[in-house]
Design a protein around this motif. Structure first.
Motif, PDB file in Angstrom:
ATOM      1  N   GLN A 240     -39.529  -6.273  -5.527  1.00 14.82           N
ATOM      2  CA  GLN A 240     -39.893  -6.726  -3.997  1.00 14.82           C
ATOM      3  C   GLN A 240     -39.647  -5.950  -2.512  1.00 14.82           C
ATOM      4  OE1 GLN A 240     -42.068  -9.045  -3.645  1.00 14.82           O
ATOM      5  NE2 GLN A 240     -41.508 -10.325  -5.400  1.00 14.82           N
ATOM      6  N   ALA A 241     -40.262  -5.191  -1.582  1.00 16.35           N
ATOM      7  CA  ALA A 241     -40.369  -4.902  -0.572  1.00 16.35           C
ATOM      8  C   ALA A 241     -39.356  -5.756   0.590  1.00 16.35           C
ATOM      9  CB  ALA A 241     -41.482  -4.295   0.254  1.00 16.35           C
ATOM     10  N   VAL A 242     -37.643  -5.078   0.359  1.00 18.80           N
ATOM     11  CA  VAL A 242     -37.442  -5.671   1.404  1.00 18.80           C
ATOM     12  C   VAL A 242     -37.002  -5.420   2.985  1.00 18.80           C
ATOM     13  CG1 VAL A 242     -34.402  -5.998   1.975  1.00 18.80           C
ATOM     14  CG2 VAL A 242     -35.251  -5.530  -0.149  1.00 18.80           C
ATOM     15  N   ALA A 243     -37.648  -6.280   3.872  1.00 17.57           N
ATOM     16  CA  ALA A 243     -37.858  -6.277   4.905  1.00 17.57           C
ATOM     17  C   ALA A 243     -36.416  -5.846   5.593  1.00 17.57           C
ATOM     18  CB  ALA A 243     -38.491  -7.633   6.213  1.00 17.57           C
ATOM     19  N   ILE A 244     -36.619  -4.681   6.813  1.00 18.98           N
ATOM     20  CA  ILE A 244     -35.431  -4.446   7.841  1.00 18.98           C
ATOM     21  C   ILE A 244     -35.476  -5.472   9.305  1.00 18.98           C
ATOM     22  CG2 ILE A 244     -33.954  -3.134   8.611  1.00 18.98           C
ATOM     23  CD1 ILE A 244     -35.225  -0.831   7.025  1.00 18.98           C
ATOM     24  N   PRO A 245     -34.513  -5.823   9.299  1.00 18.06           N
ATOM     25  CA  PRO A 245     -34.148  -6.910  10.295  1.00 18.06           C
ATOM     26  C   PRO A 245     -34.782  -6.059  11.776  1.00 18.06           C
ATOM     27  CG  PRO A 245     -31.997  -7.412   9.213  1.00 18.06           C
ATOM     28  CD  PRO A 245     -33.214  -6.157   8.583  1.00 18.06           C
ATOM     29  N   GLU A 246     -35.600  -6.412  13.006  1.00 10.66           N
ATOM     30  CA  GLU A 246     -35.760  -5.545  13.481  1.00 10.66           C
ATOM     31  C   GLU A 246     -34.661  -5.358  14.224  1.00 10.66           C
ATOM     32  OE1 GLU A 246     -38.642  -4.642  16.352  1.00 10.66           O
ATOM     33  OE2 GLU A 246     -38.821  -6.090  15.223  1.00 10.66           O
ATOM     34  N   ARG A 247     -33.696  -6.251  14.952  1.00 13.37           N
ATOM     35  CA  ARG A 247     -32.162  -5.460  15.125  1.00 13.37           C
ATOM     36  C   ARG A 247     -31.493  -4.289  14.792  1.00 13.37           C
ATOM     37  NH1 ARG A 247     -30.642  -9.398  12.402  1.00 13.37           N
ATOM     38  NH2 ARG A 247     -28.867  -9.243  10.718  1.00 13.37           N
ATOM     39  N   GLU A 248     -31.691  -4.382  13.804  1.00 18.70           N
ATOM     40  CA  GLU A 248     -31.631  -3.082  13.012  1.00 18.70           C
ATOM     41  C   GLU A 248     -32.167  -1.734  13.039  1.00 18.70           C
ATOM     42  OE1 GLU A 248     -30.594  -3.211   8.786  1.00 18.70           O
ATOM     43  OE2 GLU A 248     -28.937  -5.130   8.826  1.00 18.70           O
ATOM     44  N   ILE A 249     -33.677  -1.815  13.134  1.00 14.14           N
ATOM     45  CA  ILE A 249     -34.449  -0.397  13.839  1.00 14.14           C
ATOM     46  C   ILE A 249     -33.780  -0.719  15.217  1.00 14.14           C
ATOM     47  CG2 ILE A 249     -36.883  -0.366  14.266  1.00 14.14           C
ATOM     48  CD1 ILE A 249     -35.791   0.123  11.452  1.00 14.14           C
ATOM     49  N   GLU A 250     -33.374  -1.212  16.547  1.00 14.40           N
ATOM     50  CA  GLU A 250     -33.686  -0.690  17.072  1.00 14.40           C
ATOM     51  C   GLU A 250     -31.821  -0.493  18.059  1.00 14.40           C
ATOM     52  OE1 GLU A 250     -34.223  -0.818  21.463  1.00 14.40           O
ATOM     53  OE2 GLU A 250     -36.010  -1.544  19.305  1.00 14.40           O
ATOM     54  N   ALA A 251     -31.245  -1.058  16.599  1.00  9.93           N
ATOM     55  CA  ALA A 251     -29.963  -0.292  16.655  1.00  9.93           C
ATOM     56  C   ALA A 251     -30.141   1.381  16.348  1.00  9.93           C
ATOM     57  CB  ALA A 251     -29.244  -0.843  15.972  1.00  9.93           C
ATOM     58  N   MET A 252     -30.671   1.540  15.311  1.00 11.13           N
ATOM     59  CA  MET A 252     -30.886   2.447  14.998  1.00 11.13           C
ATOM     60  C   MET A 252     -31.916   3.855  16.152  1.00 11.13           C
ATOM     61  SD  MET A 252     -32.365   4.832  11.887  1.00 11.13           S
ATOM     62  CE  MET A 252     -33.051   2.674  10.478  1.00 11.13           C
ATOM     63  N   ARG A 253     -32.864   3.187  16.622  1.00  3.96           N
ATOM     64  CA  ARG A 253     -33.629   3.950  17.563  1.00  3.96           C
ATOM     65  C   ARG A 253     -32.876   3.822  19.005  1.00  3.96           C
ATOM     66  NH1 ARG A 253     -38.979   3.215  17.632  1.00  3.96           N
ATOM     67  NH2 ARG A 253     -38.907   1.274  16.888  1.00  3.96           N
ATOM     68  N   ARG A 254     -32.338   3.024  19.115  1.00  3.56           N
ATOM     69  CA  ARG A 254     -31.558   3.301  20.416  1.00  3.56           C
ATOM     70  C   ARG A 254     -29.935   4.218  19.816  1.00  3.56           C
ATOM     71  NH1 ARG A 254     -30.545  -3.148  22.767  1.00  3.56           N
ATOM     72  NH2 ARG A 254     -29.275  -2.188  24.063  1.00  3.56           N
ATOM     73  N   THR A 255     -29.474   4.740  18.848  1.00  4.91           N
ATOM     74  CA  THR A 255     -28.587   5.773  18.878  1.00  4.91           C
ATOM     75  C   THR A 255     -28.922   6.353  18.390  1.00  4.91           C
ATOM     76  OG1 THR A 255     -27.355   3.752  16.904  1.00  4.91           O
ATOM     77  CG2 THR A 255     -26.719   6.547  17.125  1.00  4.91           C
ATOM     78  N   VAL A 256     -30.154   7.063  18.717  1.00  2.90           N
ATOM     79  CA  VAL A 256     -30.489   8.730  18.256  1.00  2.90           C
ATOM     80  C   VAL A 256     -31.465   8.684  19.641  1.00  2.90           C
ATOM     81  CG1 VAL A 256     -32.521   9.889  16.910  1.00  2.90           C
ATOM     82  CG2 VAL A 256     -31.511   7.859  15.550  1.00  2.90           C
ATOM     83  N   GLU A 257     -31.894   7.998  20.153  1.00  2.00           N
ATOM     84  CA  GLU A 257     -32.823   7.945  21.599  1.00  2.00           C
ATOM     85  C   GLU A 257     -31.692   8.276  22.648  1.00  2.00           C
ATOM     86  OE1 GLU A 257     -35.458   4.913  22.620  1.00  2.00           O
ATOM     87  OE2 GLU A 257     -36.724   5.883  20.935  1.00  2.00           O
ATOM     88  N   ASN A 258     -30.469   7.857  22.422  1.00  2.44           N
ATOM     89  CA  ASN A 258     -29.167   7.790  23.399  1.00  2.44           C
ATOM     90  C   ASN A 258     -28.296   9.269  22.853  1.00  2.44           C
ATOM     91  OD1 ASN A 258     -30.232   6.279  26.339  1.00  2.44           O
ATOM     92  ND2 ASN A 258     -30.040   4.863  24.045  1.00  2.44           N
ATOM     93  N   LYS A 259     -27.921   9.395  22.195  1.00  2.00           N
ATOM     94  CA  LYS A 259     -27.347  10.251  21.509  1.00  2.00           C
ATOM     95  C   LYS A 259     -26.051   9.875  22.458  1.00  2.00           C
ATOM     96  CE  LYS A 259     -30.656  13.639  20.520  1.00  2.00           C
ATOM     97  NZ  LYS A 259     -30.911  13.515  21.278  1.00  2.00           N
ATOM     98  N   LEU A 260     -25.409   8.764  22.389  1.00  2.00           N
ATOM     99  CA  LEU A 260     -23.732   8.637  23.633  1.00  2.00           C
ATOM    100  C   LEU A 260     -22.543   8.719  22.440  1.00  2.00           C
ATOM    101  CD1 LEU A 260     -25.695   5.319  25.107  1.00  2.00           C
ATOM    102  CD2 LEU A 260     -25.438   8.010  25.843  1.00  2.00           C
ATOM    103  N   ALA A 261     -21.952   8.999  23.350  1.00  2.00           N
ATOM    104  CA  ALA A 261     -20.474   8.775  22.291  1.00  2.00           C
ATOM    105  C   ALA A 261     -19.362   7.759  23.330  1.00  2.00           C
ATOM    106  CB  ALA A 261     -19.831   9.872  23.449  1.00  2.00           C
ATOM    107  N   PHE A 262     -18.840   7.042  22.774  1.00  2.00           N
ATOM    108  CA  PHE A 262     -17.913   5.370  22.599  1.00  2.00           C
ATOM    109  C   PHE A 262     -16.938   5.638  22.201  1.00  2.00           C
ATOM    110  CE2 PHE A 262     -21.665   3.807  24.660  1.00  2.00           C
ATOM    111  CZ  PHE A 262     -22.738   4.136  23.828  1.00  2.00           C
ATOM    112  N   SER A 263     -15.785   4.694  23.068  1.00  4.07           N
ATOM    113  CA  SER A 263     -14.485   4.860  21.936  1.00  4.07           C
ATOM    114  C   SER A 263     -13.758   3.613  21.528  1.00  4.07           C
ATOM    115  CB  SER A 263     -13.520   5.246  23.245  1.00  4.07           C
ATOM    116  OG  SER A 263     -13.645   5.095  24.103  1.00  4.07           O
ATOM    117  N   VAL A 264     -13.536   2.766  20.701  1.00  4.09           N
ATOM    118  CA  VAL A 264     -12.795   1.879  20.291  1.00  4.09           C
ATOM    119  C   VAL A 264     -11.429   2.268  19.349  1.00  4.09           C
ATOM    120  CG1 VAL A 264     -13.750   2.204  17.686  1.00  4.09           C
ATOM    121  CG2 VAL A 264     -13.769  -0.285  18.985  1.00  4.09           C
ATOM    122  N   GLU A 265     -11.172   1.173  20.037  1.00  4.17           N
ATOM    123  CA  GLU A 265      -8.889   0.832  19.537  1.00  4.17           C
ATOM    124  C   GLU A 265      -9.232   0.147  18.101  1.00  4.17           C
ATOM    125  OE1 GLU A 265      -6.359  -1.604  22.036  1.00  4.17           O
ATOM    126  OE2 GLU A 265      -7.520   0.052  24.117  1.00  4.17           O
TER     127      GLU A 265
END
Length: 167
Positions: A87-112
């Motif tokens: 069965q084809a597996v649906a990908i949640p909209e939020r994951e596509i949006e996360a990928m889109r925003r990550t690729v388009e913004n090319k941002l640097a962040f930090s985390v502890e």
């Protein structure tokens, strides 16, 4: 394929190096398509050139209604849906949006890293990725967070400013 009538996102496997052609053909068929690209410098024997290449080789993402399921195979270069148990597996909209925003913004962040643990659910609370949710897959050093994109076997590698636990 899900039984509803609303459009859902799916990942398609393509023939090697056919992603851009498949993208164009699917668009001509009226199918909403997302092909994340990145710029890379390639070296030839006589020159260097900047080219756009897929972020994930041999994958393209489509948003379709159930009745369009077979239409995607009219595009040359489509191999198969990413599927589970046939069965084809649906990908949640939020994951596509996360990928889109990550690729388009090319941002640097930090985390502890000491505030996060593997398997923990997180939400980004500031910046252009605000509202993106994911699961901590791996923490490397103090700057990299790996968020799993379900069903396709890839992760987004993010450097994050602020992460808030879901919960």
């Amino acid at each position: 394929m899900e039984k509803n009538t609303e459009p859902s996102w799916y990942a398609l496997y393509t023939k090697s190096r056919a992603e851009k052609k498949v993208y164009e053909e699917l668009k001509m068929l009226g199918i909403e398509t997302y092909l994340p690209l990145k710029r890379e410098q390639r070296q030839w024997s006589d020159r260097k050139k900047w080219v756009e290449v897929p972020v994930i080789s041999s994958y393209i993402f489509i948003k379709i209604k159930p009745q369009q399921y077979r239409d995607v195979f009219n595009a040359r270069g489509v191999v198969a849906y990413v599927s589970h148990k046939g069965q084809a597996v649906a990908i949640p909209e939020r994951e596509i949006e996360a990928m889109r925003r990550t690729v388009e913004n090319k941002l640097a962040f930090s985390v502890e890293s000491d505030t996060l643990k593997k398997g923990e659910k997180v939400t980004i609370t500031s910046g252009p990725l605000k509202g993106i949710e994911g699961e901590v897959e791996e923490i490397q050093g103090k700057k990299k967070l790996y968020l799993r994109i379900s069903h396709i076997g890839y992760m987004l590698v993010l450097n994050l400013d602020e992460v808030e636990r879901n919960g």
